[in-house]
Design an enzyme around this catalytic site. Structure first.
Site, PDB file in Angstrom:
ATOM      1  N   LYS A  62       0.909  -1.104  -0.047  1.00 36.29           N
ATOM      2  CA  LYS A  62      -0.063   0.068   0.060  1.00 36.29           C
ATOM      3  C   LYS A  62       0.833   1.428  -0.013  1.00 36.29           C
ATOM      4  O   LYS A  62       2.067   1.165   0.080  1.00 36.29           O
ATOM      5  CB  LYS A  62      -0.915   0.091   1.128  1.00 36.29           C
ATOM      6  CG  LYS A  62      -2.015  -1.176   1.198  1.00 36.29           C
ATOM      7  CD  LYS A  62      -2.776  -1.106   2.497  1.00 36.29           C
ATOM      8  CE  LYS A  62      -3.691  -2.370   2.382  1.00 36.29           C
ATOM      9  NZ  LYS A  62      -4.709  -2.160   3.663  1.00 36.29           N
ATOM     10  N   TYR A 101     -11.938  -2.977  -4.091  1.00 38.40           N
ATOM     11  CA  TYR A 101     -12.484  -2.967  -2.528  1.00 38.40           C
ATOM     12  C   TYR A 101     -14.135  -3.141  -2.422  1.00 38.40           C
ATOM     13  O   TYR A 101     -14.596  -2.688  -1.715  1.00 38.40           O
ATOM     14  CB  TYR A 101     -12.093  -1.717  -1.619  1.00 38.40           C
ATOM     15  CG  TYR A 101     -10.540  -1.909  -1.292  1.00 38.40           C
ATOM     16  CD1 TYR A 101     -10.116  -3.029  -0.243  1.00 38.40           C
ATOM     17  CD2 TYR A 101      -9.445  -1.005  -1.832  1.00 38.40           C
ATOM     18  CE1 TYR A 101      -8.763  -3.255   0.018  1.00 38.40           C
ATOM     19  CE2 TYR A 101      -8.146  -1.391  -1.546  1.00 38.40           C
ATOM     20  CZ  TYR A 101      -7.730  -2.372  -0.458  1.00 38.40           C
ATOM     21  OH  TYR A 101      -6.442  -2.353  -0.062  1.00 38.40           O
ATOM     22  N   ASN A 154      -1.543  -0.120   7.278  1.00 38.37           N
ATOM     23  CA  ASN A 154      -0.969  -1.571   7.753  1.00 38.37           C
ATOM     24  C   ASN A 154      -0.250  -2.118   6.552  1.00 38.37           C
ATOM     25  O   ASN A 154      -0.208  -3.429   6.287  1.00 38.37           O
ATOM     26  CB  ASN A 154      -2.255  -2.305   8.236  1.00 38.37           C
ATOM     27  CG  ASN A 154      -3.314  -2.722   7.138  1.00 38.37           C
ATOM     28  OD1 ASN A 154      -3.400  -2.185   5.934  1.00 38.37           O
ATOM     29  ND2 ASN A 154      -4.387  -3.589   7.147  1.00 38.37           N
ATOM     30  N   HIS A 160      -1.931  -5.302   1.595  1.00 35.92           N
ATOM     31  CA  HIS A 160      -3.069  -6.036   1.244  1.00 35.92           C
ATOM     32  C   HIS A 160      -2.740  -7.560   0.461  1.00 35.92           C
ATOM     33  O   HIS A 160      -1.682  -7.595  -0.204  1.00 35.92           O
ATOM     34  CB  HIS A 160      -3.868  -5.339  -0.063  1.00 35.92           C
ATOM     35  CG  HIS A 160      -4.932  -6.318  -0.639  1.00 35.92           C
ATOM     36  ND1 HIS A 160      -6.205  -6.318   0.182  1.00 35.92           N
ATOM     37  CD2 HIS A 160      -4.966  -7.060  -1.516  1.00 35.92           C
ATOM     38  CE1 HIS A 160      -7.020  -7.118  -0.479  1.00 35.92           C
ATOM     39  NE2 HIS A 160      -6.280  -7.755  -1.663  1.00 35.92           N
ATOM     40  N   GLU A 200      -8.528 -10.778  -8.419  1.00 34.16           N
ATOM     41  CA  GLU A 200      -7.729  -9.415  -8.089  1.00 34.16           C
ATOM     42  C   GLU A 200      -6.464  -9.487  -9.131  1.00 34.16           C
ATOM     43  O   GLU A 200      -6.162  -8.480  -9.553  1.00 34.16           O
ATOM     44  CB  GLU A 200      -7.159  -9.301  -6.806  1.00 34.16           C
ATOM     45  CG  GLU A 200      -7.969  -9.016  -5.610  1.00 34.16           C
ATOM     46  CD  GLU A 200      -7.661  -9.186  -4.243  1.00 34.16           C
ATOM     47  OE1 GLU A 200      -6.661  -9.464  -3.832  1.00 34.16           O
ATOM     48  OE2 GLU A 200      -8.804  -8.919  -3.351  1.00 34.16           O
TER      49      GLU A 200
END
Length: 143
Positions: free
Chosen positions: A3, A43, A106, A109, A120
């Site tokens: 990310k 998402y 975080n 992903h 994905e």
């Protein structure tokens, strides 16, 4: 996917190294600056959540590094390597346990199932992935 916070914090090499050291094979890799619509599709399963708009803003705030890793149990084991979504629940030694403090930053992903991984991969790598044989396979996998 690494990310924007992971990219900005220069953790790309460290994260890739962990997957390589585990024995997984890199089949696709690219840096991208996705459009909001692309992120909303990625998402989509979270679109009803209160944090969705903030997640999309955050993910659109900088480049991401998209990857496809292959190997036995790579989705399950990759999720273990990432650690719990909430860094406070992640064990030390996991990526999130070692590098993250807050859930909104975080670092990575990871697909939560092989079905979502396939979806994905098609979304992020419409051109496909690189098929190749790693010479290390005999040293990682039993026949």
């Amino acid at each position: 996917m690494i990310k924007p916070d992971g990219v900005q914090r220069n953790l790309v090499g460290e994260i890739i190294a962990r997957f390589e050291k585990k024995g997984y094979k890199l089949a696709a890799l690219k840096m991208a600056r996705p459009e909001r619509s692309h992120l909303e599709e990625h998402y989509a399963d979270l679109s009803g959540k209160g944090f969705f708009a903030g997640l999309i803003d955050y993910m659109a705030s900088g480049p991401v590094v998209c990857m496809v890793w292959t190997g036995v149990n790579v989705v399950l084991e990759g999720r273990k390597m990432l650690g719990a979504t909430k860094p406070s629940e992640s064990a030390m030694g996991t990526i999130r346990g070692d590098f993250c403090v807050e859930v909104g930053r975080n670092v990575c992903h990871g697909s939560d199932s092989t079905d979502s991984a396939e979806h994905e991969i098609k979304l992020w790598f419409p051109e496909g992935v690189c098929e190749w044989d790693a010479c290390t396979n005999a040293w990682i996998y039993e026949k």
